[in-house]
Design a protein around this motif. Sequence first.
Motif, PDB file in Angstrom:
ATOM      1  N   UNK A  59       0.819  -1.199   0.000  1.00 27.96           N
ATOM      2  CA  UNK A  59       0.000   0.000   0.000  1.00 27.96           C
ATOM      3  C   UNK A  59       0.858   1.257   0.000  1.00 27.96           C
ATOM      4  N   UNK A  60       0.304   2.308  -0.555  1.00 31.93           N
ATOM      5  CA  UNK A  60       0.965   3.606  -0.532  1.00 31.93           C
ATOM      6  C   UNK A  60       0.499   4.376   0.702  1.00 31.93           C
ATOM      7  N   UNK A 101       9.093   9.645  -0.149  1.00 33.56           N
ATOM      8  CA  UNK A 101       7.728   9.696  -0.690  1.00 33.56           C
ATOM      9  C   UNK A 101       7.643  10.447  -2.015  1.00 33.56           C
ATOM     10  N   UNK A 102       8.594  11.350  -2.275  1.00 35.79           N
ATOM     11  CA  UNK A 102       8.524  12.152  -3.498  1.00 35.79           C
ATOM     12  C   UNK A 102       9.632  11.854  -4.503  1.00 35.79           C
ATOM     13  N   UNK A 148       5.668   3.273  -3.652  1.00 37.60           N
ATOM     14  CA  UNK A 148       4.315   3.249  -4.214  1.00 37.60           C
ATOM     15  C   UNK A 148       3.642   4.615  -4.046  1.00 37.60           C
ATOM     16  N   UNK A 149       3.991   5.295  -2.965  1.00 39.20           N
ATOM     17  CA  UNK A 149       3.475   6.646  -2.756  1.00 39.20           C
ATOM     18  C   UNK A 149       3.986   7.570  -3.859  1.00 39.20           C
ATOM     19  N   UNK A 150       5.279   7.461  -4.146  1.00 38.35           N
ATOM     20  CA  UNK A 150       5.874   8.302  -5.194  1.00 38.35           C
ATOM     21  C   UNK A 150       5.233   8.005  -6.544  1.00 38.35           C
ATOM     22  N   UNK A 193      12.074   6.827 -13.583  1.00 40.76           N
ATOM     23  CA  UNK A 193      12.395   7.514 -12.335  1.00 40.76           C
ATOM     24  C   UNK A 193      12.575   6.523 -11.187  1.00 40.76           C
ATOM     25  N   UNK A 194      11.736   5.495 -11.177  1.00 38.58           N
ATOM     26  CA  UNK A 194      11.817   4.510 -10.092  1.00 38.58           C
ATOM     27  C   UNK A 194      12.976   3.525 -10.287  1.00 38.58           C
ATOM     28  N   UNK A 195      13.579   3.535 -11.473  1.00 37.72           N
ATOM     29  CA  UNK A 195      14.745   2.692 -11.686  1.00 37.72           C
ATOM     30  C   UNK A 195      14.431   1.268 -12.014  1.00 37.72           C
TER      31      UNK A 195
END
Length: 227
Positions: free
Chosen positions: A78-79, A107-108, A203-205, A222-224
């Motif tokens: 979950x985010x 988170x960002x 997951x939030x990001x 961005x997440x790689x």
Amino acid sequence: MQHWKELYDCVFLELTTDDYQRLIDKRLASDEPPSRSVLTKDKSFVKQMYELQISKGVKTINFGEFIQVRDAKTKKVKAFTDLQLKQILKQENTEHKQTVHASMVLAYTGLRINEFLNLKQKDVHFDKGYLFTQGSKTESGVARNVPIANQITYHLKELMKSESEYVFSRKGKKVSADYYRRNYHKPFMELLNIDLTPHSFRHTAATKFRQAGMSERAIADILGHRN
């Protein structure tokens, strides 16, 4: 081979399949479990060690042969909700302020916890609007530039007031992922009554990026994600 470090002080000749299996199962239960291909390589490494000892007549059984390689159980991560992020921010002026700053950066940016803890101050470029991560030491992370959102400029600068070369540090020294989870994230989440791991920040990001209208391809970069 840092994931075998629990066995470093053990006598090799006394180790059995159970010892290796325990560590592999522990990794599979982690926030970011390794892929089957990575575990297969680890099993091959153990088998080769025993093959060498067998060829010398030191051992007669290859305990690496009996290691079970399996996929991690899929679990929905979950985010953090906007309300939970606000709860985190309210703790800025408490003893948990360093964890607050770290949490907002995670988170960002969507950085993996290891990527964040390995992030050096010299790789944060406020003037160009991005930070550079070398990627994770696992098989999944890749080196990349990650944009610095307006929401985290302040938090990064607060963390970087330390004289350490690392963005996040304890007494000037780098913090391990396990140490961060146990001594920073876990007690902070217990205080807020939030049952989420550092991996939930990724997951939030991703959620934030989608809300900003980014494409799935851009988000993956961005997440790689390798592919």
